[in-house]
Design a protein around this motif. Structure first.
Motif, PDB file in Angstrom:
ATOM      1  N   UNK A   1      27.098 -58.724  23.827  1.00  0.00           N
ATOM      2  CA  UNK A   1      27.256 -59.765  24.851  1.00  0.00           C
ATOM      3  C   UNK A   1      28.683 -59.792  25.414  1.00  0.00           C
TER       4      UNK A   1
ATOM      5  N   UNK B   1      35.642 -71.484  17.068  1.00  0.00           N
ATOM      6  CA  UNK B   1      34.640 -71.833  16.059  1.00  0.00           C
ATOM      7  C   UNK B   1      33.490 -70.843  16.006  1.00  0.00           C
ATOM      8  N   UNK B   2      33.117 -70.294  17.155  1.00  0.00           N
ATOM      9  CA  UNK B   2      32.035 -69.301  17.164  1.00  0.00           C
ATOM     10  C   UNK B   2      32.434 -68.098  16.319  1.00  0.00           C
TER      11      UNK B   2
ATOM     12  N   UNK C   1      30.543 -62.113  17.893  1.00  0.00           N
ATOM     13  CA  UNK C   1      30.075 -63.376  17.313  1.00  0.00           C
ATOM     14  C   UNK C   1      28.917 -63.974  18.100  1.00  0.00           C
ATOM     15  N   UNK C   2      28.635 -63.414  19.297  1.00  0.00           N
ATOM     16  CA  UNK C   2      27.513 -63.896  20.112  1.00  0.00           C
ATOM     17  C   UNK C   2      26.536 -62.779  20.424  1.00  0.00           C
ATOM     18  N   UNK C   3      26.641 -61.673  19.689  1.00  0.00           N
ATOM     19  CA  UNK C   3      25.828 -60.497  19.999  1.00  0.00           C
ATOM     20  C   UNK C   3      24.715 -60.273  18.988  1.00  0.00           C
ATOM     21  N   UNK C   4      24.219 -61.374  18.437  1.00  0.00           N
ATOM     22  CA  UNK C   4      23.027 -61.291  17.594  1.00  0.00           C
ATOM     23  C   UNK C   4      23.227 -60.388  16.384  1.00  0.00           C
ATOM     24  N   UNK C   5      22.123 -59.729  16.039  1.00  0.00           N
ATOM     25  CA  UNK C   5      22.087 -58.918  14.824  1.00  0.00           C
ATOM     26  C   UNK C   5      23.176 -57.848  14.768  1.00  0.00           C
TER      27      UNK C   5
ATOM     28  N   UNK D   1      32.443 -69.162  12.629  1.00  0.00           N
ATOM     29  CA  UNK D   1      31.085 -69.294  12.074  1.00  0.00           C
ATOM     30  C   UNK D   1      30.471 -67.929  11.791  1.00  0.00           C
ATOM     31  N   UNK D   2      30.626 -66.993  12.746  1.00  0.00           N
ATOM     32  CA  UNK D   2      30.003 -65.680  12.567  1.00  0.00           C
ATOM     33  C   UNK D   2      30.665 -64.917  11.418  1.00  0.00           C
TER      34      UNK D   2
ATOM     35  N   UNK E   1      29.520 -66.352   8.264  1.00  0.00           N
ATOM     36  CA  UNK E   1      28.110 -66.014   8.040  1.00  0.00           C
ATOM     37  C   UNK E   1      27.968 -64.648   7.369  1.00  0.00           C
TER      38      UNK E   1
ATOM     39  N   UNK F   1      38.650 -66.349  24.610  1.00  0.00           N
ATOM     40  CA  UNK F   1      37.974 -66.440  25.895  1.00  0.00           C
ATOM     41  C   UNK F   1      39.063 -66.937  26.812  1.00  0.00           C
TER      42      UNK F   1
ATOM     43  N   UNK G   1      26.769 -59.212  14.375  1.00  0.00           N
ATOM     44  CA  UNK G   1      27.061 -59.583  12.986  1.00  0.00           C
ATOM     45  C   UNK G   1      27.274 -58.339  12.132  1.00  0.00           C
TER      46      UNK G   1
END
Lengths: 261, 202
Positions: free
Chosen positions: B142, B13-14, B184-188, B17-18, B21, B46, B191
């Protein structure tokens, strides 16, 4: 090089941030989603939501908060507070949390750590340890710390030594440890550096310092002297004493590798 | 339409979502027929390579994926989705992977420090790639992993990261792209990289 992390922690009650402050930029300081987005823009490396609610109705609100945050903020999100079962973990992870943090439930049922790690992977399971110094009879006695539970309320002492419990938690599958000093928490006098050192040198997983941050020097000390991999802080960011960006730049000026955005 | 493979990975899902987005039109699927029809394929992940390979085999994707990738379908693998591209993995005993890139998935040697590596680490560009367009060289992403792809083909490597040893953080060659970190978890910048990939495949 792996950077040291700065992690703001938001206490959330019934979907609202408590201990909030007024921010510039028309941020609703009580709105966890807006605050999470603000901290992300400022360079927070992760976020922690700590659910201080008790009722199941309010827990359902927390799930919605996590869902809304995960749809807008793309850095790791940890949810702690009131997680007692693998089903609780699953609910938060499915809502969009990347990690769950367990504390009292892990002390009461250590195998919960193992069950969570087996099911979701160690990287999802953070064990949070509340520790208090044991008074010494002589100044030359070695420092020792006792684990406390139920620290959201009155707090209860356990028989557990904090360093031994940290090692056991890692053996059971904890992927990271949050080490919170009850003595230092809320004092703004700095983290308990010997506690951090004792645990960081005893385990092979990342250690996140918690409790006591009042200045940027305290954060610097936690990740240098204290050997912590990350520093968690609440009030110094929420009350606007410092921004995350200021903390990052301060660490960078002192040759600590950090992620600058 | 971009197909995101659902093989039970916890962070599906992460990734969804990214990607949404940044404007991707996605279909989450576990069926080979959907992959055949897709314009591009994402394999998020993961976990362990062995579990992932077992899941792909159970879903009959372990043969479809190499065929589609060799046919030129754009592919993005994330974390374990990158690692299974290798020929084999040493995780929980040597076992074969998809064999799309030459190399072996190896555990970090113990001298590097804490394993797994958890946190933000810098990615240094080492080949021109549109995936890093607009992203400052050395930006942090990340990571959460104990294993990395030890590839025999340095020309595949578009970005490297230092964690006691240098390892490939970003692969890009032709239609194959892969990240050891979690965009997807590495911020700006995470993305931004996903946006770059979507632009390059649509």
């Amino acid at each position: 090089m792996l950077t040291r992390r700065i992690i703001p922690c938001l206490d959330v009650k019934a979907g609202r941030v408590v201990k909030g402050v007024t921010f510039a930029d028309h941020i609703d300081a009580g709105d966890p989603v807006a605050l999470a987005a603000l901290y992300d823009r400022e360079g927070a490396d992760e976020l922690v939501f700590y659910d201080i609610t008790a009722s199941s109705d309010e827990r359902a609100i927390m799930v919605e908060v996590v869902e809304q945050t995960a749809a807008q903020v793309f850095i790791p999100l940890t949810v702690g507070g009131g997680i007692r079962t693998v089903a609780d973990m699953y609910r938060m992870l499915r809502a969009g949390a990347d990690k769950v943090s367990i504390n009292t439930a892990a002390v009461l049922h250590p195998l919960l750590i193992n069950e969570g790690a087996q099911r979701f992977g160690s990287q999802c399971v953070v064990v949070s340890i509340d520790a208090r110094r044991v008074p010494r009879s002589h100044p030359t006695d070695p420092l020792r710390w006792t684990v406390f539970t139920h620290t959201g309320g009155a707090g209860r002492a356990t028989e557990l030594d904090a360093v031994a419990w940290a090692k056991q938690a890692v053996e059971l599958g904890a992927g990271e440890l949050v080490i919170n000093s009850i003595d230092a928490d809320g004092t703004r006098d700095g983290y308990d550096l010997p506690l951090l050192q004792a645990i960081a040198s005893a385990v092979g997983v990342p250690v996140i310092a918690s409790g006591g941050a009042g200045t940027l020097d305290h954060i610097l000390a936690a990740v240098t002297v204290g050997q912590a991999d990350a520093a968690l802080a609440a009030s110094i960011f929420h009350f606007g004493t410092y921004t995350i960006a200021q903390a990052k730049h301060f660490l960078a000026e002192h040759d600590v590798p950090v992620r600058l955005v | 339409m971009i197909a995101v493979i659902d093989y039970g990975a916890g962070n599906l899902r992460s990734a969804v979502r990214a990607l949404q987005h940044v404007g991707a039109h996605l279909q989450v699927t576990d069926r080979a027929a959907d992959l055949e029809a897709a314009d591009a394929i994402v394999l998020p992940g993961v976990g362990a390579t062995r579990d992932t390979m077992n899941a792909l085999q159970r879903l009959e994707l372990a043969s479809a994926l190499p065929r589609l990738i060799h046919a030129g379908v754009p592919f993005l693998g994330i974390c374990v989705g990158m690692q299974v591209l290798a020929e084999q993995s040493e995780e929980w005993g040597l076992h074969p992977c998809l064999g799309i890139i030459p190399g072996t998935v190896r555990r970090f040697p113990s001298h590097v420090g804490k394993i797994p590596q958890i946190g933000w680490n810098q990615v240094m560009s080492c080949a021109a790639t549109p995936l890093l367009a607009g992203i400052p060289d050395g930006s942090a992403f990340y990571f959460v992993h104990s294993f990395y792809v030890d590839t025999l083909d340095p020309l595949l490597v578009a970005g490297r990261t230092d964690y006691g040893i240098q390892f490939p953080a970003l692969l890009h060659s032709g239609n194959v792209a892969a990240t050891q970190f979690h965009p997807e978890k590495s911020g700006r910048w995470g993305l931004h990289l996903l946006r770059n990939w979507i632009r390059s495949v649509t």
